[in-house]
Scaffold this active site. Structure first.
Site, PDB file in Angstrom:
ATOM      1  N   TYR A  27      -6.847  28.637  12.194  1.00 27.11           N
ATOM      2  CA  TYR A  27      -6.664  27.104  12.381  1.00 27.11           C
ATOM      3  C   TYR A  27      -5.927  27.216  13.664  1.00 27.11           C
ATOM      4  O   TYR A  27      -5.243  27.980  14.269  1.00 27.11           O
ATOM      5  CB  TYR A  27      -5.595  26.797  11.325  1.00 27.11           C
ATOM      6  CG  TYR A  27      -5.918  26.715  10.160  1.00 27.11           C
ATOM      7  CD1 TYR A  27      -7.333  26.185   9.743  1.00 27.11           C
ATOM      8  CD2 TYR A  27      -5.125  27.274   8.954  1.00 27.11           C
ATOM      9  CE1 TYR A  27      -7.653  26.150   8.318  1.00 27.11           C
ATOM     10  CE2 TYR A  27      -5.752  27.330   7.579  1.00 27.11           C
ATOM     11  CZ  TYR A  27      -6.935  26.681   7.245  1.00 27.11           C
ATOM     12  OH  TYR A  27      -7.260  26.761   5.826  1.00 27.11           O
ATOM     13  N   HIS A 186      -0.303  17.581   4.667  1.00 32.70           N
ATOM     14  CA  HIS A 186      -0.894  19.052   5.160  1.00 32.70           C
ATOM     15  C   HIS A 186      -0.096  20.228   4.191  1.00 32.70           C
ATOM     16  O   HIS A 186      -0.281  21.293   4.483  1.00 32.70           O
ATOM     17  CB  HIS A 186      -0.905  19.089   6.518  1.00 32.70           C
ATOM     18  CG  HIS A 186      -1.921  18.484   7.306  1.00 32.70           C
ATOM     19  ND1 HIS A 186      -1.630  17.169   7.666  1.00 32.70           N
ATOM     20  CD2 HIS A 186      -3.004  18.811   7.228  1.00 32.70           C
ATOM     21  CE1 HIS A 186      -2.800  16.591   8.144  1.00 32.70           C
ATOM     22  NE2 HIS A 186      -3.655  17.659   7.977  1.00 32.70           N
ATOM     23  N   ARG A 216     -12.040  16.336  16.081  1.00 29.52           N
ATOM     24  CA  ARG A 216     -12.235  17.790  15.775  1.00 29.52           C
ATOM     25  C   ARG A 216     -13.037  18.056  14.622  1.00 29.52           C
ATOM     26  O   ARG A 216     -13.659  17.227  14.000  1.00 29.52           O
ATOM     27  CB  ARG A 216     -10.612  18.102  15.508  1.00 29.52           C
ATOM     28  CG  ARG A 216     -10.299  17.382  14.117  1.00 29.52           C
ATOM     29  CD  ARG A 216      -8.712  17.653  13.700  1.00 29.52           C
ATOM     30  NE  ARG A 216      -8.444  19.234  13.670  1.00 29.52           N
ATOM     31  CZ  ARG A 216      -8.523  19.975  12.275  1.00 29.52           C
ATOM     32  NH1 ARG A 216      -8.846  19.181  11.334  1.00 29.52           N
ATOM     33  NH2 ARG A 216      -8.402  21.051  12.264  1.00 29.52           N
ATOM     34  N   ASN A 218     -13.789  20.486  10.920  1.00 27.64           N
ATOM     35  CA  ASN A 218     -13.048  21.488   9.960  1.00 27.64           C
ATOM     36  C   ASN A 218     -14.342  21.751   9.003  1.00 27.64           C
ATOM     37  O   ASN A 218     -15.306  21.165   9.015  1.00 27.64           O
ATOM     38  CB  ASN A 218     -11.912  20.583   9.218  1.00 27.64           C
ATOM     39  CG  ASN A 218     -11.441  21.395   8.097  1.00 27.64           C
ATOM     40  OD1 ASN A 218     -11.014  22.723   8.534  1.00 27.64           O
ATOM     41  ND2 ASN A 218     -11.280  20.867   6.870  1.00 27.64           N
ATOM     42  N   GLU A 259     -16.856  18.964   8.644  1.00 27.63           N
ATOM     43  CA  GLU A 259     -16.444  17.615   8.913  1.00 27.63           C
ATOM     44  C   GLU A 259     -16.280  17.567  10.459  1.00 27.63           C
ATOM     45  O   GLU A 259     -15.465  18.324  11.008  1.00 27.63           O
ATOM     46  CB  GLU A 259     -15.224  17.210   8.205  1.00 27.63           C
ATOM     47  CG  GLU A 259     -15.187  17.377   6.636  1.00 27.63           C
ATOM     48  CD  GLU A 259     -13.860  17.161   5.923  1.00 27.63           C
ATOM     49  OE1 GLU A 259     -13.680  17.056   4.499  1.00 27.63           O
ATOM     50  OE2 GLU A 259     -12.932  17.146   6.536  1.00 27.63           O
ATOM     51  N   TYR A 310      -7.086  29.367   0.066  1.00 29.73           N
ATOM     52  CA  TYR A 310      -6.905  28.016   0.142  1.00 29.73           C
ATOM     53  C   TYR A 310      -8.246  26.994   0.099  1.00 29.73           C
ATOM     54  O   TYR A 310      -8.211  26.292  -0.481  1.00 29.73           O
ATOM     55  CB  TYR A 310      -6.269  27.665   1.486  1.00 29.73           C
ATOM     56  CG  TYR A 310      -6.072  26.236   1.897  1.00 29.73           C
ATOM     57  CD1 TYR A 310      -5.439  25.390   0.943  1.00 29.73           C
ATOM     58  CD2 TYR A 310      -7.040  25.618   2.738  1.00 29.73           C
ATOM     59  CE1 TYR A 310      -5.323  24.108   1.171  1.00 29.73           C
ATOM     60  CE2 TYR A 310      -6.897  24.284   2.842  1.00 29.73           C
ATOM     61  CZ  TYR A 310      -6.039  23.745   2.355  1.00 29.73           C
ATOM     62  OH  TYR A 310      -6.108  21.971   2.455  1.00 29.73           O
ATOM     63  N   LYS A 311      -9.162  27.635   0.884  1.00 27.19           N
ATOM     64  CA  LYS A 311     -10.757  26.889   1.001  1.00 27.19           C
ATOM     65  C   LYS A 311     -11.507  26.978  -0.433  1.00 27.19           C
ATOM     66  O   LYS A 311     -12.451  26.482  -0.500  1.00 27.19           O
ATOM     67  CB  LYS A 311     -11.330  27.737   2.025  1.00 27.19           C
ATOM     68  CG  LYS A 311     -10.753  27.131   3.320  1.00 27.19           C
ATOM     69  CD  LYS A 311     -11.618  27.571   4.392  1.00 27.19           C
ATOM     70  CE  LYS A 311     -11.173  27.444   5.870  1.00 27.19           C
ATOM     71  NZ  LYS A 311     -11.662  25.898   6.408  1.00 27.19           N
TER      72      LYS A 311
HETATM   73  C1  HEM Z   1      -6.566  19.725   5.798  1.00 30.02           C
HETATM   74  C2  HEM Z   1      -5.403  20.127  10.412  1.00 30.02           C
HETATM   75  C3  HEM Z   1      -5.517  15.342  11.021  1.00 30.02           C
HETATM   76  C4  HEM Z   1      -5.713  15.161   6.180  1.00 30.02           C
HETATM   77  C5  HEM Z   1      -6.230  20.335   7.094  1.00 30.02           C
HETATM   78  C6  HEM Z   1      -6.216  21.609   7.386  1.00 30.02           C
HETATM   79  C7  HEM Z   1      -6.201  21.860   8.699  1.00 30.02           C
HETATM   80  C8  HEM Z   1      -5.689  20.405   9.325  1.00 30.02           C
HETATM   81  C9  HEM Z   1      -6.213  23.177   9.486  1.00 30.02           C
HETATM   82  C10 HEM Z   1      -6.746  22.811   6.430  1.00 30.02           C
HETATM   83  C11 HEM Z   1      -8.513  22.773   6.462  1.00 30.02           C
HETATM   84  C12 HEM Z   1      -9.237  23.683   5.435  1.00 30.02           C
HETATM   85  O1  HEM Z   1      -9.075  24.951   5.790  1.00 30.02           O
HETATM   86  O2  HEM Z   1     -10.177  23.432   5.083  1.00 30.02           O
HETATM   87  C13 HEM Z   1      -5.387  18.915  11.133  1.00 30.02           C
HETATM   88  C14 HEM Z   1      -5.204  18.572  12.458  1.00 30.02           C
HETATM   89  C15 HEM Z   1      -5.313  17.410  12.709  1.00 30.02           C
HETATM   90  C16 HEM Z   1      -5.403  16.815  11.174  1.00 30.02           C
HETATM   91  C17 HEM Z   1      -4.976  19.877  13.570  1.00 30.02           C
HETATM   92  C18 HEM Z   1      -5.207  16.417  13.668  1.00 30.02           C
HETATM   93  C19 HEM Z   1      -5.142  16.974  15.009  1.00 30.02           C
HETATM   94  C20 HEM Z   1      -5.545  15.045   9.734  1.00 30.02           C
HETATM   95  C21 HEM Z   1      -5.476  13.416   9.218  1.00 30.02           C
HETATM   96  C22 HEM Z   1      -5.292  13.452   8.211  1.00 30.02           C
HETATM   97  C23 HEM Z   1      -5.654  14.675   7.620  1.00 30.02           C
HETATM   98  C24 HEM Z   1      -5.375  12.444  10.445  1.00 30.02           C
HETATM   99  C25 HEM Z   1      -5.301  12.025   7.306  1.00 30.02           C
HETATM  100  C26 HEM Z   1      -5.709  11.787   6.389  1.00 30.02           C
HETATM  101  C27 HEM Z   1      -6.111  16.279   5.780  1.00 30.02           C
HETATM  102  C28 HEM Z   1      -5.834  16.554   4.170  1.00 30.02           C
HETATM  103  C29 HEM Z   1      -6.167  17.786   4.042  1.00 30.02           C
HETATM  104  C30 HEM Z   1      -6.316  18.445   5.304  1.00 30.02           C
HETATM  105  C31 HEM Z   1      -5.884  15.471   3.144  1.00 30.02           C
HETATM  106  C32 HEM Z   1      -6.436  18.688   2.718  1.00 30.02           C
HETATM  107  C33 HEM Z   1      -5.185  19.059   2.200  1.00 30.02           C
HETATM  108  C34 HEM Z   1      -5.203  19.497   0.928  1.00 30.02           C
HETATM  109  O3  HEM Z   1      -5.432  20.579   0.678  1.00 30.02           O
HETATM  110  O4  HEM Z   1      -4.500  18.779   0.144  1.00 30.02           O
HETATM  111  N1  HEM Z   1      -5.714  19.644   8.050  1.00 30.02           N
HETATM  112  N2  HEM Z   1      -5.469  17.702  10.384  1.00 30.02           N
HETATM  113  N3  HEM Z   1      -5.641  15.689   8.523  1.00 30.02           N
HETATM  114  N4  HEM Z   1      -6.103  17.568   6.476  1.00 30.02           N
HETATM  115 FE1  HEM Z   1      -5.650  17.601   8.388  1.00 30.02          FE
END
Ligand code: HEM
Length: 327
Positions: A27, A186, A216, A218, A259, A310-311
């Site tokens: 990450y 998060h 970005r 994912n 994504e 986690y994934k």
């Molecule tokens: C999950 C980073 C922006 C919502 C994640 C994960 C990372 C991450 C590393 C884990 C993904 C995986 O392993 O599959 C970031 C970064 C962001 C960002 C660096 C911006 C620069 C956002 C924004 C939202 C968001 C704007 C708004 C909705 C989520 C959600 C998850 C997630 C809902 C899943 C969490 C869960 O497991 O319940 N994000 N994210 N992210 N992110 Fe973000």
């Protein structure tokens, strides 16, 4: 111009946003400016924010059916209504700019005119008047683009997930998360808190200015070609995770899910719009591109166990990796 691959990639693979620049994955706050074309071994992607492809009608129909069955996939806290209108206007203007042959958008005062020839739509509506559009601004927005959308309010020196139309979530639920802070959203992600990734991402997003769009990627793996892997439908897709490792059809069933996420500061409301487009390619499809096949095999083999857990890919990542590296 894209480099010509030594094989004929399918249209899906040609535009596939393959997410791995190296053989290991960790990450990071992996943001980059939007709209930059990225060449890949199969073609290229990235010059647009909103990607319309051959699945446009099918994916919009799927979203409509999900929202009919489960309206909780769309959430809009009352104070986000202006942000929803702002998002609608930004998205329709972007679609018109990116697809000028099929879409047109004009605004005069609060009166707007929208044409979408792909859907045979020609509509007049008034900004701020929910009754002028079916579904109101957020509902209507979700009928025009393949992307999911979330809207974040900025207040009290933090970002809050206060609205969204998310039908194709990768193992989360907008109905559950709505009203949460960015850091809480998060909460379940391993590593990112001690590594300050999410606090840095929030600082970055809170400074974002209108017109400075970022993106970005994912990724995860999904069993079967399934967009809706939200928490709500876990009983439908969860059991596949336990059985796919031993299934001879693993290469056709298991998909790399990528994504492309755009981050946009909306100009009028000041909200952050988070636009999520989900792409799926089966391991069998990925294997058509030798460099992708080998790299995904290595990434899966090396991925630390807490990230794999986690994934949700722990039970089949070894089988997937072995197939990719030996096929
Ligand atoms: C999950 C980073 C922006 C919502 C994640 C994960 C990372 C991450 C590393 C884990 C993904 C995986 O392993 O599959 C970031 C970064 C962001 C960002 C660096 C911006 C620069 C956002 C924004 C939202 C968001 C704007 C708004 C909705 C989520 C959600 C998850 C997630 C809902 C899943 C969490 C869960 O497991 O319940 N994000 N994210 N992210 N992110 Fe973000």
């Amino acid at each position: 111009m894209s480099a010509t691959p030594s094989f004929l990639a399918s249209p899906r693979l040609q535009r596939f946003p393959y997410p791995f620049p190296q053989d290991t994955y960790r990450y990071s706050t992996n943001v980059e400016p939007a709209f930059r074309h990225v060449e890949t071994q199969a073609g290229g992607w990235g010059e647009r924010m909103l990607e319309i492809d051959a699945d446009y009608h099918a994916e919009l129909a799927e979203r409509r059916a999900i929202l009919e069955r489960d309206p909780s996939r769309m959430a809009l806290l009352e104070h986000m209504r202006p942000a929803a209108w702002d998002a609608l206007e930004t998205v329709l203007a972007t679609l018109a700019e990116e697809y000028p042959d099929q879409m047109e958008f004009t605004r005069s005062g609060r009166a707007c005119h929208w044409v979408n020839r792909l859907l045979d739509e020609d509509r007049h509506f008034v900004i701020g008047e929910d009754s002028s559009l079916p579904g109101g601004p957020l509902g209507y927005l979700s009928t025009q683009m393949q992307e999911d959308v979330a809207l974040l309010d900025q207040r009290e020196d933090a970002l809050w997930l206060d609205a969204g139309a998310i039908t194709f979530a990768a193992d989360w639920s907008v109905g559950f998360d709505v009203g949460m802070r960015f850091l809480e959203v998060h909460g379940p992600v391993p590593r990112v808190h001690e590594e300050q990734i999410i606090t840095r991402a929030q600082q970055f997003l809170m400074r974002l200015q209108p017109g400075q769009d970022y993106r970005r990627t994912n990724w995860t793996l999904t069993v079967d070609r399934r967009l809706d892997t939200s928490t709500e439908t876990y009983p439908e897709w969860g059991p596949g995770r336990a059985s796919v490792a031993d299934d001879p059809a693993l290469p056709e069933r298991l998909h790399l899910r990528v994504e492309v996420q755009h981050l946009v500061r909306l100009p009028r409301s000041g909200a952050i719009m988070f636009v999520i487009r989900t792409h799926l390619a089966s391991l069998a499809e990925i294997a058509a591109v030798p460099a992708w096949r080998e790299r995904l095999g290595r990434v899966l083999a090396e991925l630390p166990q807490d990230m794999a857990d986690y994934k949700g890919i722990s039970r089949y990542r070894d089988a997937a990796s072995a197939w990719l590296l030996n096929c």
